[in-house]
Write a protein that holds these residues in place. Structure first.
Motif, PDB file in Angstrom:
ATOM      1  N   ARG A 289       4.966  -4.324  -7.821  1.00 53.77           N
ATOM      2  CA  ARG A 289       4.053  -3.382  -8.464  1.00 53.77           C
ATOM      3  C   ARG A 289       4.593  -1.953  -8.381  1.00 53.77           C
ATOM      4  O   ARG A 289       5.194  -1.558  -7.377  1.00 53.77           O
ATOM      5  CB  ARG A 289       2.670  -3.434  -7.808  1.00 53.77           C
ATOM      6  N   ALA A 290       4.358  -1.186  -9.437  1.00 52.88           N
ATOM      7  CA  ALA A 290       4.794   0.205  -9.436  1.00 52.88           C
ATOM      8  C   ALA A 290       3.983   1.020  -8.429  1.00 52.88           C
ATOM      9  O   ALA A 290       4.489   1.989  -7.865  1.00 52.88           O
ATOM     10  CB  ALA A 290       4.639   0.794 -10.830  1.00 52.88           C
ATOM     11  N   LYS A 291       2.726   0.648  -8.214  1.00 56.14           N
ATOM     12  CA  LYS A 291       1.870   1.334  -7.236  1.00 56.14           C
ATOM     13  C   LYS A 291       1.338   0.295  -6.240  1.00 56.14           C
ATOM     14  O   LYS A 291       0.185  -0.105  -6.291  1.00 56.14           O
ATOM     15  CB  LYS A 291       0.719   2.043  -7.937  1.00 56.14           C
ATOM     16  N   PRO A 292       2.195  -0.155  -5.327  1.00 59.51           N
ATOM     17  CA  PRO A 292       1.773  -1.213  -4.409  1.00 59.51           C
ATOM     18  C   PRO A 292       0.761  -0.724  -3.381  1.00 59.51           C
ATOM     19  O   PRO A 292       0.773   0.430  -2.974  1.00 59.51           O
ATOM     20  CB  PRO A 292       3.083  -1.633  -3.744  1.00 59.51           C
ATOM     21  N   HIS A 293      -0.123  -1.624  -2.980  1.00 62.69           N
ATOM     22  CA  HIS A 293      -1.037  -1.330  -1.886  1.00 62.69           C
ATOM     23  C   HIS A 293      -1.349  -2.625  -1.156  1.00 62.69           C
ATOM     24  O   HIS A 293      -1.281  -3.718  -1.725  1.00 62.69           O
ATOM     25  CB  HIS A 293      -2.326  -0.667  -2.382  1.00 62.69           C
ATOM     26  N   ILE A 294      -1.685  -2.495   0.117  1.00 55.68           N
ATOM     27  CA  ILE A 294      -2.008  -3.661   0.940  1.00 55.68           C
ATOM     28  C   ILE A 294      -3.512  -3.793   1.123  1.00 55.68           C
ATOM     29  O   ILE A 294      -4.052  -4.894   1.193  1.00 55.68           O
ATOM     30  CB  ILE A 294      -1.316  -3.564   2.322  1.00 55.68           C
ATOM     31  N   GLY A 295      -4.217  -2.664   1.179  1.00 58.95           N
ATOM     32  CA  GLY A 295      -5.642  -2.682   1.460  1.00 58.95           C
ATOM     33  C   GLY A 295      -5.896  -2.621   2.952  1.00 58.95           C
ATOM     34  O   GLY A 295      -5.161  -3.201   3.756  1.00 58.95           O
ATOM     35  N   THR A 296      -6.940  -1.898   3.318  1.00 63.28           N
ATOM     36  CA  THR A 296      -7.255  -1.724   4.736  1.00 63.28           C
ATOM     37  C   THR A 296      -7.440  -3.056   5.440  1.00 63.28           C
ATOM     38  O   THR A 296      -6.974  -3.259   6.565  1.00 63.28           O
ATOM     39  CB  THR A 296      -8.542  -0.882   4.872  1.00 63.28           C
ATOM     40  N   ASP A 297      -8.140  -3.986   4.795  1.00 61.55           N
ATOM     41  CA  ASP A 297      -8.465  -5.257   5.450  1.00 61.55           C
ATOM     42  C   ASP A 297      -7.208  -6.051   5.790  1.00 61.55           C
ATOM     43  O   ASP A 297      -7.077  -6.582   6.895  1.00 61.55           O
ATOM     44  CB  ASP A 297      -9.413  -6.080   4.582  1.00 61.55           C
ATOM     45  N   ARG A 298      -6.254  -6.117   4.884  1.00 63.16           N
ATOM     46  CA  ARG A 298      -5.037  -6.898   5.136  1.00 63.16           C
ATOM     47  C   ARG A 298      -4.036  -6.144   6.012  1.00 63.16           C
ATOM     48  O   ARG A 298      -3.282  -6.755   6.770  1.00 63.16           O
ATOM     49  CB  ARG A 298      -4.380  -7.290   3.817  1.00 63.16           C
ATOM     50  N   LEU A 299      -4.030  -4.824   5.891  1.00 59.39           N
ATOM     51  CA  LEU A 299      -3.068  -4.033   6.654  1.00 59.39           C
ATOM     52  C   LEU A 299      -3.255  -4.230   8.154  1.00 59.39           C
ATOM     53  O   LEU A 299      -2.287  -4.227   8.919  1.00 59.39           O
ATOM     54  CB  LEU A 299      -3.200  -2.554   6.284  1.00 59.39           C
ATOM     55  N   ARG A 300      -4.483  -4.409   8.590  1.00 63.17           N
ATOM     56  CA  ARG A 300      -4.743  -4.540  10.026  1.00 63.17           C
ATOM     57  C   ARG A 300      -4.017  -5.743  10.626  1.00 63.17           C
ATOM     58  O   ARG A 300      -3.393  -5.636  11.687  1.00 63.17           O
ATOM     59  CB  ARG A 300      -6.251  -4.648  10.264  1.00 63.17           C
ATOM     60  N   SER A 301      -4.084  -6.881   9.965  1.00 61.74           N
ATOM     61  CA  SER A 301      -3.403  -8.062  10.504  1.00 61.74           C
ATOM     62  C   SER A 301      -1.891  -7.930  10.386  1.00 61.74           C
ATOM     63  O   SER A 301      -1.146  -8.421  11.243  1.00 61.74           O
ATOM     64  CB  SER A 301      -3.890  -9.334   9.783  1.00 61.74           C
ATOM     65  N   VAL A 302      -1.414  -7.246   9.339  1.00 58.45           N
ATOM     66  CA  VAL A 302       0.029  -7.009   9.185  1.00 58.45           C
ATOM     67  C   VAL A 302       0.556  -6.201  10.366  1.00 58.45           C
ATOM     68  O   VAL A 302       1.602  -6.516  10.952  1.00 58.45           O
ATOM     69  CB  VAL A 302       0.314  -6.290   7.851  1.00 58.45           C
ATOM     70  N   VAL A 303      -0.172  -5.155  10.732  1.00 60.26           N
ATOM     71  CA  VAL A 303       0.250  -4.290  11.838  1.00 60.26           C
ATOM     72  C   VAL A 303       0.285  -5.082  13.148  1.00 60.26           C
ATOM     73  O   VAL A 303       1.218  -4.937  13.952  1.00 60.26           O
ATOM     74  CB  VAL A 303      -0.689  -3.077  11.948  1.00 60.26           C
ATOM     75  N   LYS A 304      -0.693  -5.922  13.369  1.00 64.58           N
ATOM     76  CA  LYS A 304      -0.728  -6.702  14.613  1.00 64.58           C
ATOM     77  C   LYS A 304       0.460  -7.661  14.689  1.00 64.58           C
ATOM     78  O   LYS A 304       1.057  -7.850  15.754  1.00 64.58           O
ATOM     79  CB  LYS A 304      -2.052  -7.460  14.715  1.00 64.58           C
ATOM     80  N   ARG A 305       0.828  -8.260  13.562  1.00 59.78           N
ATOM     81  CA  ARG A 305       1.979  -9.175  13.560  1.00 59.78           C
ATOM     82  C   ARG A 305       3.283  -8.407  13.789  1.00 59.78           C
ATOM     83  O   ARG A 305       4.184  -8.908  14.466  1.00 59.78           O
ATOM     84  CB  ARG A 305       2.041  -9.933  12.240  1.00 59.78           C
ATOM     85  N   LEU A 306       3.372  -7.207  13.217  1.00 60.77           N
ATOM     86  CA  LEU A 306       4.568  -6.394  13.429  1.00 60.77           C
ATOM     87  C   LEU A 306       4.708  -6.049  14.913  1.00 60.77           C
ATOM     88  O   LEU A 306       5.799  -6.148  15.481  1.00 60.77           O
ATOM     89  CB  LEU A 306       4.478  -5.135  12.572  1.00 60.77           C
ATOM     90  N   ARG A 307       3.620  -5.660  15.523  1.00 52.59           N
ATOM     91  CA  ARG A 307       3.664  -5.354  16.960  1.00 52.59           C
ATOM     92  C   ARG A 307       4.069  -6.578  17.783  1.00 52.59           C
ATOM     93  O   ARG A 307       4.871  -6.484  18.715  1.00 52.59           O
ATOM     94  CB  ARG A 307       2.301  -4.854  17.421  1.00 52.59           C
ATOM     95  N   ALA A 308       3.553  -7.750  17.414  1.00 54.52           N
ATOM     96  CA  ALA A 308       3.898  -8.963  18.148  1.00 54.52           C
ATOM     97  C   ALA A 308       5.399  -9.238  18.077  1.00 54.52           C
ATOM     98  O   ALA A 308       5.997  -9.699  19.051  1.00 54.52           O
ATOM     99  CB  ALA A 308       3.108 -10.156  17.593  1.00 54.52           C
ATOM    100  N   GLU A 309       6.017  -8.949  16.924  1.00 55.50           N
ATOM    101  CA  GLU A 309       7.466  -9.171  16.823  1.00 55.50           C
ATOM    102  C   GLU A 309       8.231  -8.199  17.709  1.00 55.50           C
ATOM    103  O   GLU A 309       9.203  -8.577  18.369  1.00 55.50           O
ATOM    104  CB  GLU A 309       7.938  -9.039  15.373  1.00 55.50           C
ATOM    105  N   ILE A 310       7.815  -6.935  17.725  1.00 59.98           N
ATOM    106  CA  ILE A 310       8.467  -5.964  18.613  1.00 59.98           C
ATOM    107  C   ILE A 310       8.408  -6.464  20.051  1.00 59.98           C
ATOM    108  O   ILE A 310       9.412  -6.430  20.783  1.00 59.98           O
ATOM    109  CB  ILE A 310       7.803  -4.578  18.484  1.00 59.98           C
ATOM    110  N   GLU A 311       7.254  -6.945  20.458  1.00 63.66           N
ATOM    111  CA  GLU A 311       7.083  -7.421  21.834  1.00 63.66           C
ATOM    112  C   GLU A 311       7.904  -8.679  22.098  1.00 63.66           C
ATOM    113  O   GLU A 311       8.482  -8.846  23.174  1.00 63.66           O
ATOM    114  CB  GLU A 311       5.606  -7.663  22.109  1.00 63.66           C
ATOM    115  N   SER A 312       8.003  -9.548  21.100  1.00 68.03           N
ATOM    116  CA  SER A 312       8.784 -10.775  21.283  1.00 68.03           C
ATOM    117  C   SER A 312      10.269 -10.485  21.437  1.00 68.03           C
ATOM    118  O   SER A 312      11.019 -11.282  22.016  1.00 68.03           O
ATOM    119  CB  SER A 312       8.566 -11.730  20.105  1.00 68.03           C
TER     120      SER A 312
END
Length: 535
Positions: free
Chosen positions: A198-221
């Motif tokens: 998409r030319a103007k991509p967005h994730i949305g607040t609701d989905r972004l929260r779980s994305v951030v948690k998974r990113l943090r889990a990878e850093i920790e792993s």
């Protein structure tokens, strides 16, 4: 390697596959030679409401001869480029770290700096003043429901940074190829794959929260660590070099710190100034949140095609600049969203906008903001921050000192009258709104530019200045009020080992640009300090 065929136009009634067929036709290659073809990017051209079109860029991979085919098409005047993947590769310097690298802040800049360092074996320690995602959401929702403000865990502070309570917009004007790397990582952590196209991509607040948690889990792993409720409260410098970071839980020894504190870390700015770092005031913008019915925005943008199933929910970006250079513009537009209480200091009112991925709310909102410069608020390092705080205190008073927000309808505001008359547009600000006079709250030049913006944008987008358009204030956190200078090597010139980074340091303006600056900071660190031995 792939060929990108740009400016492929399809109508509302044409299938998306037609764009791919047109692209392959432009390249004039036999179909068996095509290994893959897909739409890489789509934007909407709604400038002529009677002739709305989609504009696509199509990626085509051939079995052989891509460079030759692309050159032939370019010679024929076709809008074609040859794309070569630019892998994100680090260069490792000769320096040795005595301690693992530290990152202050777990917003987009801190997250992506931490992710890249963790992937390369640096096991970073990330300090975040606010809470983890679940604690943060609970704290924010309590505040929105009428509870007390937590100055450390709120819309501005906590896991994911300020962008977590927004629309999750990933638009940016920077052309850095690292943007593609960031988007792919977001998808890997659960963001919808459509953000790649998409030319103007967005994730949305609701989905972004779980994305951030998974990113943090990878850093920790990968050996990294994130410590919540642990702000970097001070820097310990010896002979101009970082040696430790003071926190509420003791001193943390450190050779290097990526300082990614965010645009609202006001106590951090004050601490840095005390420690002798150079801070410079920079321009930013202030204004209000403007709300309309989403259906009216769709009608203004799409005319008779409003509601067509092929069309996305309507969004806009409008700007105007005077001959003297003063600007007024819309920013952070949230289709189908709500206006949210976004304070991070007690006794102050701040607004922001937020929408979920579906963008299916009744109202649309956006910041309507006026540019301000040191000529307006002062040239001392923190004068811009003080200017923000004064407006937020005035808003708190105008909102009756209970975190209600001052508000006006467009008709009253444009006529210079006090008060609020609610028509079709119901306010969405969770703590309630109070009628006010924005002309008394803002400096005169801001008020006049807001009025100019409403009238000018009403001519561009029918209904923008309708009588019952709702204005809610104040919007002051459009970007950082300071810049923390850094050298070509990314390090602060008078604090060896400190890398100012991201939006708070004045080098980004949104999720994508902050994430990319986090990657740049991590690469700068690795360019000096080599990969550590396995732990």
């Amino acid at each position: 390697m792939a060929i990108i065929v740009n400016s492929i136009i399809t109508s509302l009634t044409e299938d998306r596959q037609e764009a791919i067929r047109k692209a392959v036709g432009i390249l004039e290659v036999p179909e068996p030679l095509v290994q893959s073809a897909y739409i890489a990017k789509t934007s909407l051209d709604a400038r002529r409401r009677g002739d709305i079109r989609f504009v696509h860029s199509v990626s085509v991979t051939l079995a052989d001869g891509e460079a030759r085919v692309a050159e032939r098409a370019q010679t024929a005047g076709k809008k074609v480029v040859l794309r070569v993947e630019d892998p994100l590769e680090a260069a490792f310097g000769p320096g040795k770290l005595s301690h693992r690298p530290v990152i202050a802040g777990f917003g987009p800049a801190g997250m992506f700096a931490g992710l890249l360092l963790a992937k390369n074996g640096y096991a970073p320690l990330i300090l975040e003043r606010g809470g983890d995602m679940d604690s943060r959401v609970a704290s924010v929702e309590r505040f929105w429901s009428g509870g007390s403000l937590d100055p450390d865990t709120n819309v501005q502070f906590g896991e994911g940074g300020a962008g977590t309570f927004s629309d999750g917009k990933l638009t940016t004007r920077i052309g850095d190829p690292k943007c593609a790397w960031v988007l792919r990582e977001f998808v890997r952590f659960g963001a919808p794959e459509e953000i790649l196209h998409r030319a103007k991509p967005h994730i949305g607040t609701d989905r972004l929260r779980s994305v951030v948690k998974r990113l943090r889990a990878e850093i920790e792993s990968l050996g990294g660590e994130v410590r919540f409720y642990m702000p970097a409260s001070d820097l310990i410098l010896e002979n101009g070099r970082l040696c430790a970071i003071r926190t509420t839980q003791g001193d943390v020894p450190a050779d290097v710190l990526i300082l990614a504190a965010g645009h609202s870390a006001r106590d951090t700015f004050e601490m840095l100034l005390r420690r002798g770092l150079v801070l410079q005031p920079k321009p930013f913008s202030v204004g209000v949140r403007v709300e309309h019915l989403q259906s009216e925005i769709d009608r203004g943008l799409y005319g008779k095609y409003a509601g067509h199933p092929a069309l996305p929910v309507g969004e806009y970006q409008l700007s105007y600049r005077t001959g003297e250079g003063r600007g007024v513009y819309t920013f952070c537009m949230c289709p189908g969203g709500v206006v949210v209480p976004a304070a991070s200091q007690e006794g102050m009112v701040v607004t922001n906008g937020m929408s979920d991925f579906a963008r299916d709310g009744t109202n649309a909102n956006a910041a309507l903001a006026v540019s301000v410069t040191p000529d307006d608020f002062g040239t001392a390092p923190l004068d811009g921050m003080r200017f923000q705080q004064e407006l937020e205190r005035r808003a708190f008073t105008a909102g009756r000192r209970g975190y209600g927000a001052p508000a006006q309808d467009a008709k009253s505001f444009l006529e210079g009258k006090t008060g609020l008359h609610i028509g079709r547009v119901e306010p969405t600000y969770a703590r309630g709104v109070c009628g006010c006079d924005f002309g008394a709250l803002f400096p005169g030049f801001v008020t006049e530019m807001l009025k100019t913006g409403l009238r000018t944008f009403g001519r561009k987008l029918p209904g923008f200045d309708a009588a019952d358009t709702l204005l809610t204030g104040v919007e002051t956190r459009t970007s950082s009020p300071v810049r923390i200078p850094r050298g070509m090597d990314f390090y602060a010139p008078n604090a060896a080992g400190v890398i100012p980074c991201g939006e708070g340091a004045g080098y980004a303006g949104g999720i994508m640009s902050a994430a990319v600056d986090g990657l740049r900071a991590a690469l700068a660190l690795m360019a000096v300090y080599g990969r550590p031995a396995p732990r």
